[in-house]
Write a protein that holds these residues in place. Structure first.
Motif, short mmCIF file in Angstrom:
data_model
loop_
_atom_site.label_atom_id
_atom_site.label_comp_id
_atom_site.label_asym_id
_atom_site.label_seq_id
_atom_site.Cartn_x
_atom_site.Cartn_y
_atom_site.Cartn_z
N HIS A 33 77.04 21.04 64.54
CA HIS A 33 76.09 19.69 62.94
C HIS A 33 74.79 19.60 64.19
O HIS A 33 74.12 19.35 63.15
CB HIS A 33 77.05 19.47 62.60
CG HIS A 33 78.36 20.34 61.60
ND1 HIS A 33 77.59 21.67 60.91
CD2 HIS A 33 78.94 20.31 61.73
CE1 HIS A 33 78.79 21.70 60.47
NE2 HIS A 33 79.37 21.16 60.70
N ASP A 36 73.11 22.60 64.70
CA ASP A 36 71.99 23.22 63.72
C ASP A 36 71.11 22.31 62.61
O ASP A 36 70.36 22.79 62.05
CB ASP A 36 73.27 22.89 62.34
CG ASP A 36 74.40 24.25 62.75
OD1 ASP A 36 73.96 24.94 63.37
OD2 ASP A 36 75.56 24.16 62.15
N GLY A 40 67.52 23.63 62.36
CA GLY A 40 66.71 23.86 61.16
C GLY A 40 65.71 23.92 60.84
O GLY A 40 64.92 24.04 60.13
N SER A 52 63.01 28.21 65.30
CA SER A 52 63.94 27.54 63.97
C SER A 52 64.65 28.85 63.75
O SER A 52 64.20 29.12 63.06
CB SER A 52 63.30 26.90 63.11
OG SER A 52 62.28 27.14 62.07
N ILE A 53 65.37 28.25 63.34
CA ILE A 53 66.80 29.09 62.06
C ILE A 53 66.21 29.63 61.49
O ILE A 53 65.79 30.80 61.31
CB ILE A 53 67.79 28.44 61.66
CG1 ILE A 53 69.17 27.80 63.10
CG2 ILE A 53 69.13 28.78 60.66
CD1 ILE A 53 69.51 26.61 62.99
N TRP A 75 75.64 23.99 53.32
CA TRP A 75 76.98 24.32 54.58
C TRP A 75 76.64 23.07 54.85
O TRP A 75 77.65 22.16 55.24
CB TRP A 75 75.67 24.34 55.93
CG TRP A 75 76.11 26.02 56.32
CD1 TRP A 75 75.56 27.25 56.46
CD2 TRP A 75 77.73 26.24 57.11
NE1 TRP A 75 76.55 28.28 57.12
CE2 TRP A 75 77.63 27.26 57.83
CE3 TRP A 75 78.20 24.75 57.32
CZ2 TRP A 75 78.60 27.98 58.22
CZ3 TRP A 75 79.52 25.24 58.23
CH2 TRP A 75 79.76 26.41 58.63
N GLN A 114 79.99 28.87 66.86
CA GLN A 114 78.74 28.97 65.84
C GLN A 114 77.71 28.29 66.73
O GLN A 114 76.49 28.58 66.57
CB GLN A 114 78.98 27.87 64.48
CG GLN A 114 77.83 27.98 64.11
CD GLN A 114 77.40 28.33 63.20
OE1 GLN A 114 78.08 29.82 62.81
NE2 GLN A 114 76.83 28.84 62.35
N VAL A 118 74.04 29.44 67.25
CA VAL A 118 72.77 29.62 67.01
C VAL A 118 71.80 29.23 68.58
O VAL A 118 70.20 29.77 68.16
CB VAL A 118 72.81 28.07 66.35
CG1 VAL A 118 71.75 26.74 67.04
CG2 VAL A 118 73.57 27.61 65.41
N TRP A 121 69.88 32.96 68.27
CA TRP A 121 69.92 32.61 67.02
C TRP A 121 68.15 32.60 67.55
O TRP A 121 67.29 32.79 67.41
CB TRP A 121 70.32 32.22 65.67
CG TRP A 121 69.10 32.64 64.27
CD1 TRP A 121 68.11 31.82 64.32
CD2 TRP A 121 69.58 34.07 64.02
NE1 TRP A 121 67.85 32.69 63.65
CE2 TRP A 121 68.12 33.65 62.97
CE3 TRP A 121 69.51 35.29 64.12
CZ2 TRP A 121 68.01 34.66 61.92
CZ3 TRP A 121 69.47 36.23 63.14
CH2 TRP A 121 68.50 35.98 62.15
N VAL A 122 67.51 31.05 67.97
CA VAL A 122 66.20 30.54 68.24
C VAL A 122 64.84 30.36 68.75
O VAL A 122 64.56 30.48 69.11
CB VAL A 122 66.84 28.91 67.69
CG1 VAL A 122 67.49 28.93 66.45
CG2 VAL A 122 67.40 28.42 68.98
N CYS A 176 72.20 38.55 60.65
CA CYS A 176 72.11 39.03 62.31
C CYS A 176 72.00 40.56 62.15
O CYS A 176 71.14 40.59 63.63
CB CYS A 176 73.52 38.24 62.99
SG CYS A 176 72.59 38.29 64.91
#
Length: 289
Positions: A33, A36, A40, A52-53, A75, A114, A118, A121-122, A176
């Motif tokens: 978190h 995240d 974020g 960023s996300i 979330w 998770q 993340v 992803w970024v 994704c």
């Protein structure tokens, strides 16, 4: 061998294993978190191609791009409920701690996968979306196994640890995956118009088979997120219409399951006279705590 099985159901745990579950659960929860929240709002430092996300979400306007505000609210609610799960895990009531610890391994793995998703992803490097998709698929199996093996959790914990993350993970696979293949041409959009109905099928399965209205409600929120964003990025398209249709059907089906339950009546999809085990009939929401 059961002593070494991290996923075995146990009536009680040793002090050593219980302490390990508590520490690793809290550590992994904070890890995912914090990451995240940070990503974020911020792009990765030192990665000029990273975003960023929600920067990635904007940079890849696919048929499964999501509305940031709705997902963030989703979330935040899950995060708050997970605090309750951590409180139960650290409580002094052994009857509550044992079942909470039984799902600890799945919760820790979910947090780690998770976190990996993340980070992938970024950051930018060749094939990062593909590896991120693999993390989501691995977590889908982890959370599905958790769902079917530990279906008798109190409702708040069920939402926080089981159905909430599973619903998100399922939608995130589409999110994704669409970015992974850069689904922006006509053929990709036509395929997306078909694939999106998987969200409805997934939700109706849990509503019909398990009477799990939490899953129906969660997927309807995520379908709303999809519909809102698709409306603003491509108004002349079917995707947002399909998303809102799925949201409406899931929401109404959820009410049809939930409202009779609140008044002590259950909506049955079986013919009168069918023999069904009582415990199986009431899964997965036996407890109201």
């Amino acid at each position: 061998m059961e002593a070494y099985n991290l996923f075995a159901k146990r009536e009680s745990h040793t002090q050593r294993s219980l302490l390990a579950y508590k520490l690793l659960t809290v550590a992994s929860w904070f890890l995912v978190h914090i990451v995240d929240i940070h990503f974020g709002f911020n792009a990765p430092a030192g990665d000029t191609s990273g975003r960023s996300i929600w920067g990635q979400n904007k940079a890849h306007p696919t048929p499964f791009s999501l509305n940031p505000q709705i997902v963030d609210i989703y979330w935040i609610a899950i995060l708050v409920l997970q605090v309750y799960y951590l409180f139960i895990l650290w409580s002094s009531n052994a009857d509550d701690v044992a079942p909470a610890a039984n799902i600890g391994s799945h919760f820790i793995i979910n947090n780690l996968l998770q976190f990996a998703f993340v980070m992938l992803w970024v950051h930018y490097f060749p094939g990062h979306f593909w590896i991120a998709e693999i993390m989501l698929l691995l977590n889908f199996f982890n959370l599905s196994f958790l769902y079917f093996r530990h279906s008798r959790m109190p409702r708040v914990i069920h939402i926080a640890v089981v159905s909430g993350p599973l619903a998100w993970n399922f939608v995130a696979i589409f999110w994704c995956g669409a970015a992974m293949v850069n689904a922006q041409n006509l053929a990709a959009r036509i395929l997306a118009n078909i694939v999106i109905w998987g969200i409805l099928g997934f939700g109706l399965f849990f509503l019909a088979a398990f009477k799990d209205y939490t899953m129906g409600f969660e997927l309807s929120i995520l379908a709303a997120s999809l519909g809102v964003h698709q409306f603003f990025i491509k108004t002349i398209a079917f995707q947002w219409i399909f998303a809102f249709t799925i949201m409406s059907v899931l929401f109404l089906a959820t009410l049809a399951i939930a409202i009779p339950g609140f008044f002590g009546k259950e909506l049955s999809f079986r013919r009168e006279g069918d023999i069904v085990d009582a415990d199986r009939e009431r899964q997965p929401l036996l407890n109201d705590a």
